[in-house]
Design a protein around this motif. Structure first.
Motif, PDB file in Angstrom:
ATOM      1  N   GLU A  49       0.839  -1.210   0.000  1.00 29.99           N
ATOM      2  CA  GLU A  49       0.000   0.000   0.000  1.00 29.99           C
ATOM      3  C   GLU A  49       0.877   1.264   0.000  1.00 29.99           C
ATOM      4  O   GLU A  49       0.530   2.267  -0.625  1.00 29.99           O
ATOM      5  CB  GLU A  49      -0.917  -0.023   1.238  1.00 29.99           C
ATOM      6  N   ILE A  52       2.036   1.998  -3.542  1.00 30.25           N
ATOM      7  CA  ILE A  52       0.950   2.638  -4.293  1.00 30.25           C
ATOM      8  C   ILE A  52       0.925   4.129  -3.951  1.00 30.25           C
ATOM      9  O   ILE A  52       0.838   4.988  -4.832  1.00 30.25           O
ATOM     10  CB  ILE A  52      -0.417   1.993  -3.976  1.00 30.25           C
ATOM     11  N   LYS A 173      -6.231   5.850  -7.898  1.00 30.32           N
ATOM     12  CA  LYS A 173      -5.557   4.771  -7.181  1.00 30.32           C
ATOM     13  C   LYS A 173      -5.345   3.538  -8.049  1.00 30.32           C
ATOM     14  O   LYS A 173      -4.303   2.884  -7.962  1.00 30.32           O
ATOM     15  CB  LYS A 173      -6.324   4.371  -5.915  1.00 30.32           C
ATOM     16  N   SER A 176      -2.309   4.103 -10.020  1.00 27.05           N
ATOM     17  CA  SER A 176      -1.149   4.057  -9.136  1.00 27.05           C
ATOM     18  C   SER A 176      -0.824   2.613  -8.720  1.00 27.05           C
ATOM     19  O   SER A 176       0.343   2.221  -8.654  1.00 27.05           O
ATOM     20  CB  SER A 176      -1.430   4.918  -7.902  1.00 27.05           C
ATOM     21  N   ALA A 177      -1.861   1.828  -8.456  1.00 27.60           N
ATOM     22  CA  ALA A 177      -1.663   0.431  -8.040  1.00 27.60           C
ATOM     23  C   ALA A 177      -1.043  -0.398  -9.161  1.00 27.60           C
ATOM     24  O   ALA A 177      -0.164  -1.236  -8.913  1.00 27.60           O
ATOM     25  CB  ALA A 177      -2.990  -0.180  -7.600  1.00 27.60           C
ATOM     26  N   ALA A 180       2.512   0.562  -9.282  1.00 28.07           N
ATOM     27  CA  ALA A 180       3.193   0.046  -8.094  1.00 28.07           C
ATOM     28  C   ALA A 180       3.501  -1.442  -8.241  1.00 28.07           C
ATOM     29  O   ALA A 180       4.557  -1.909  -7.818  1.00 28.07           O
ATOM     30  CB  ALA A 180       2.346   0.287  -6.848  1.00 28.07           C
TER      31      ALA A 180
END
Length: 189
Positions: A49, A52, A173, A176-177, A180
């Motif tokens: 997390e 991310i 998100k 971004s995930a 990541a």
């Protein structure tokens, strides 16, 4: 030995995170710039997390707003993690009480002000585009919706203003995930 299947890597590999916390990320997707390495050293990520969040935080808006420093201080326990309303704890706990992702804006609107998913997406888009007349309409809808759910009007107003402020920098998100994950896989390899 069978070839490595990067789709089955454990996302909590201690060696990978030790490498990350040392900012040994040259040639690691998204994490190799000097500025990013500096942020990694400050944040000391210890879970997926956090990676991310790193991708979402390392942009001019969050860096210039003081949001990154708040995020880091809260993660390290140097500043209190505060939630603008108890109903928002589960939404904002992964980001230490800060609104970092566009999806969080949508969830807040749904949980606090009774927005439908479609209505929450309209709010997210309005905030992203900063169209004042649409924002004014949304402010009324949000506050009325929150008050109807038993939220104090001043608290609802403050939360709307907070969302509008963070929406300037809000990042998607899911985007971004995905970044990541590629970053983590590159780092693990």
């Amino acid at each position: 030995e069978p070839p490595v299947d990067i789709n089955t890597l454990p996302l909590d590999d201690a060696d990978a995170f030790a490498l990350l916390r040392r900012a040994e990320t040259t040639a690691v997707f998204q994490l190799e710039s000097e500025g990013m390495k500096k942020l990694i050293r400050k944040l000391q990520p210890d879970c997926f997390e956090d990676i991310i969040a790193l991708v979402a935080l390392y942009r001019p808006g969050p860096l210039g707003s003081g949001m990154v420093d708040d995020f880091i201080a809260r993660k390290k326990g140097e500043a209190e993690v505060v939630f603008p309303h108890p109903k928002l704890e589960t939404i904002l706990a992964p980001t230490y009480g800060t609104i970092l992702y566009q999806e969080q804006v949508m969830q807040i609107a749904q949980v606090l002000a009774g927005y439908s998913l479609g209505g929450a997406d309209l709010l997210r888009r309005a905030m992203g585009k900063k169209k004042q007349e649409v924002m004014d309409e949304q402010r009324v809808i949000f506050i009325e919706g929150a008050v109807a759910q038993g939220v104090d009007e001043k608290v609802a107003t403050d939360i709307f203003d907070l969302m509008a402020e963070f929406a300037k920098y809000g990042f998607n998100k899911s985007h971004s995930a995905a970044y990541a994950l590629v970053s983590y896989q590159t780092m693990w390899l």
